[in-house]
Design a protein around this motif. Sequence first.
Motif, PDB file in Angstrom:
ATOM      1  N   LEU A  11       0.828  -1.203   0.000  1.00 49.53           N
ATOM      2  CA  LEU A  11       0.000   0.000   0.000  1.00 49.53           C
ATOM      3  C   LEU A  11       0.861   1.252   0.000  1.00 49.53           C
ATOM      4  O   LEU A  11       0.611   2.190  -0.765  1.00 49.53           O
ATOM      5  CB  LEU A  11      -0.936  -0.009   1.205  1.00 49.53           C
ATOM      6  CG  LEU A  11      -1.877   1.192   1.339  1.00 49.53           C
ATOM      7  CD1 LEU A  11      -2.853   1.254   0.176  1.00 49.53           C
ATOM      8  CD2 LEU A  11      -2.631   1.127   2.668  1.00 49.53           C
ATOM      9  N   GLY A  12       1.883   1.294   0.853  1.00 55.63           N
ATOM     10  CA  GLY A  12       2.765   2.453   0.901  1.00 55.63           C
ATOM     11  C   GLY A  12       3.453   2.704  -0.427  1.00 55.63           C
ATOM     12  O   GLY A  12       3.514   3.856  -0.902  1.00 55.63           O
ATOM     13  N   ARG A  13       3.944   1.643  -1.039  1.00 55.25           N
ATOM     14  CA  ARG A  13       4.642   1.801  -2.318  1.00 55.25           C
ATOM     15  C   ARG A  13       3.680   2.247  -3.412  1.00 55.25           C
ATOM     16  O   ARG A  13       3.996   3.134  -4.219  1.00 55.25           O
ATOM     17  CB  ARG A  13       5.312   0.477  -2.709  1.00 55.25           C
ATOM     18  CG  ARG A  13       6.127   0.570  -3.999  1.00 55.25           C
ATOM     19  CD  ARG A  13       6.807  -0.731  -4.348  1.00 55.25           C
ATOM     20  NE  ARG A  13       5.861  -1.777  -4.718  1.00 55.25           N
ATOM     21  CZ  ARG A  13       5.517  -2.799  -3.962  1.00 55.25           C
ATOM     22  NH1 ARG A  13       6.040  -2.923  -2.753  1.00 55.25           N
ATOM     23  NH2 ARG A  13       4.651  -3.695  -4.387  1.00 55.25           N
ATOM     24  N   LYS A  14       2.487   1.658  -3.446  1.00 53.55           N
ATOM     25  CA  LYS A  14       1.546   1.968  -4.508  1.00 53.55           C
ATOM     26  C   LYS A  14       0.957   3.378  -4.355  1.00 53.55           C
ATOM     27  O   LYS A  14       0.697   4.067  -5.348  1.00 53.55           O
ATOM     28  CB  LYS A  14       0.438   0.916  -4.549  1.00 53.55           C
ATOM     29  CG  LYS A  14       0.919  -0.439  -5.076  1.00 53.55           C
ATOM     30  CD  LYS A  14      -0.167  -1.488  -4.983  1.00 53.55           C
ATOM     31  CE  LYS A  14       0.289  -2.816  -5.531  1.00 53.55           C
ATOM     32  NZ  LYS A  14       0.468  -2.783  -7.006  1.00 53.55           N
ATOM     33  N   VAL A  15       0.740   3.832  -3.116  1.00 57.27           N
ATOM     34  CA  VAL A  15       0.291   5.209  -2.911  1.00 57.27           C
ATOM     35  C   VAL A  15       1.374   6.182  -3.383  1.00 57.27           C
ATOM     36  O   VAL A  15       1.083   7.205  -4.014  1.00 57.27           O
ATOM     37  CB  VAL A  15      -0.086   5.455  -1.437  1.00 57.27           C
ATOM     38  CG1 VAL A  15      -0.250   6.952  -1.149  1.00 57.27           C
ATOM     39  CG2 VAL A  15      -1.364   4.709  -1.076  1.00 57.27           C
ATOM     40  N   ALA A  16       2.636   5.855  -3.095  1.00 57.32           N
ATOM     41  CA  ALA A  16       3.740   6.694  -3.575  1.00 57.32           C
ATOM     42  C   ALA A  16       3.756   6.752  -5.097  1.00 57.32           C
ATOM     43  O   ALA A  16       3.987   7.811  -5.694  1.00 57.32           O
ATOM     44  CB  ALA A  16       5.070   6.160  -3.046  1.00 57.32           C
ATOM     45  N   GLU A  17       3.498   5.621  -5.733  1.00 55.32           N
ATOM     46  CA  GLU A  17       3.457   5.600  -7.201  1.00 55.32           C
ATOM     47  C   GLU A  17       2.272   6.409  -7.726  1.00 55.32           C
ATOM     48  O   GLU A  17       2.391   7.113  -8.733  1.00 55.32           O
ATOM     49  CB  GLU A  17       3.384   4.151  -7.691  1.00 55.32           C
ATOM     50  CG  GLU A  17       4.669   3.365  -7.415  1.00 55.32           C
ATOM     51  CD  GLU A  17       4.505   1.874  -7.657  1.00 55.32           C
ATOM     52  OE1 GLU A  17       3.365   1.437  -7.963  1.00 55.32           O
ATOM     53  OE2 GLU A  17       5.495   1.137  -7.527  1.00 55.32           O
ATOM     54  N   TYR A  26       5.028   3.589   5.704  1.00 56.19           N
ATOM     55  CA  TYR A  26       5.831   4.798   5.513  1.00 56.19           C
ATOM     56  C   TYR A  26       7.225   4.466   4.985  1.00 56.19           C
ATOM     57  O   TYR A  26       7.773   5.210   4.155  1.00 56.19           O
ATOM     58  CB  TYR A  26       5.917   5.575   6.821  1.00 56.19           C
ATOM     59  CG  TYR A  26       4.571   6.056   7.297  1.00 56.19           C
ATOM     60  CD1 TYR A  26       3.927   7.128   6.692  1.00 56.19           C
ATOM     61  CD2 TYR A  26       3.913   5.405   8.332  1.00 56.19           C
ATOM     62  CE1 TYR A  26       2.677   7.553   7.104  1.00 56.19           C
ATOM     63  CE2 TYR A  26       2.662   5.826   8.756  1.00 56.19           C
ATOM     64  CZ  TYR A  26       2.036   6.890   8.143  1.00 56.19           C
ATOM     65  OH  TYR A  26       0.796   7.294   8.553  1.00 56.19           O
ATOM     66  N   LYS A  27       7.788   3.347   5.423  1.00 56.83           N
ATOM     67  CA  LYS A  27       9.109   2.948   4.934  1.00 56.83           C
ATOM     68  C   LYS A  27       9.050   2.679   3.430  1.00 56.83           C
ATOM     69  O   LYS A  27       9.906   3.153   2.670  1.00 56.83           O
ATOM     70  CB  LYS A  27       9.589   1.703   5.679  1.00 56.83           C
ATOM     71  CG  LYS A  27      10.979   1.228   5.280  1.00 56.83           C
ATOM     72  CD  LYS A  27      11.409   0.053   6.165  1.00 56.83           C
ATOM     73  CE  LYS A  27      12.850  -0.370   5.851  1.00 56.83           C
ATOM     74  NZ  LYS A  27      12.963  -0.947   4.479  1.00 56.83           N
ATOM     75  N   ALA A  28       8.032   1.940   3.003  1.00 53.29           N
ATOM     76  CA  ALA A  28       7.906   1.631   1.583  1.00 53.29           C
ATOM     77  C   ALA A  28       7.622   2.889   0.777  1.00 53.29           C
ATOM     78  O   ALA A  28       8.128   3.057  -0.343  1.00 53.29           O
ATOM     79  CB  ALA A  28       6.802   0.602   1.379  1.00 53.29           C
TER      80      ALA A  28
END
Length: 289
Positions: free
Chosen positions: A107-113, A240-242
Amino acid sequence: MEQLIREKLTAIGDFSSVNTIRQVGGGDINQAYYVRTQEREYFIKGNNNIPPHFFRVEAKGLRSIAETRTVAVPEVLDYDEPENGKTGLLVIDWIEGIPASTTTEQLGRKVAEMHQHQNSQHGFCEDTFIGTLPQPNGLFDSWLTYYREQRLESQLHTAVSQGNMPEKRRKRMAVLLDRLDDWIPASVPPSLLHGDLWGGNWLPGPDGEPFLVDPSVLYGDRLFELAFTEVFGGFPDDFYKAYREAYPIPDYYSDVKPLYQLYYLLVHLNMFGEVYGPSVDRVLSEYIG
């Protein structure tokens, strides 16, 4: 409501027999239903006390996120634009699954994307809603102007009209708005934001894949979105880390985080009353004393 649901299913081309219509959670504002036919499963919202564009802008938000091909959202199958108090429905895919050990990291990585998908201006092309409250939009070259006029001032006006803004608080809000450019940058990339990203607006789907639901989309400073994720306890550390690994967070985040959270605290003040007043006052004290 069951008859309306059956009629809607026929209208979207599902002529199979209906096995289950069950009211479910997620209906704080709307009535919400799990529906299973022989063909597929649906999540259907219904409401007869909404403006005509209420479900249209939610559907548009889901489709805007889907178009980024980053974080998953339910497919929008149909929606109504009801008038004169008639009941309208929003029909989307039913999403259900069990979180995997990597779900919140994904989720963190995909929200960042998703945040890396950007527009030329801030705001959104239509007015939206957060909960039951309208959110005026429009498109602005300046994030500072948009945040001041369309977000903070809008909620301030609502608070005054509802009696949630005693004189001392109102005067401090006025000072804050005058000085907003001391903290808020005018020029930041207009990222696509979910707009209402708290722990209740995502869920695990098949194989633990994270899905976002109930958006109130806009283009704006992505730190505005991150700040809200921390209002009610935040997301797990791996989220948050991702996120940081996929899209590093600028240093000014700590300077603006409470100021961005102020908007959502004003929203809750206007929806739930003075229980959120002390939280609003604490932010005002932090910035203007």
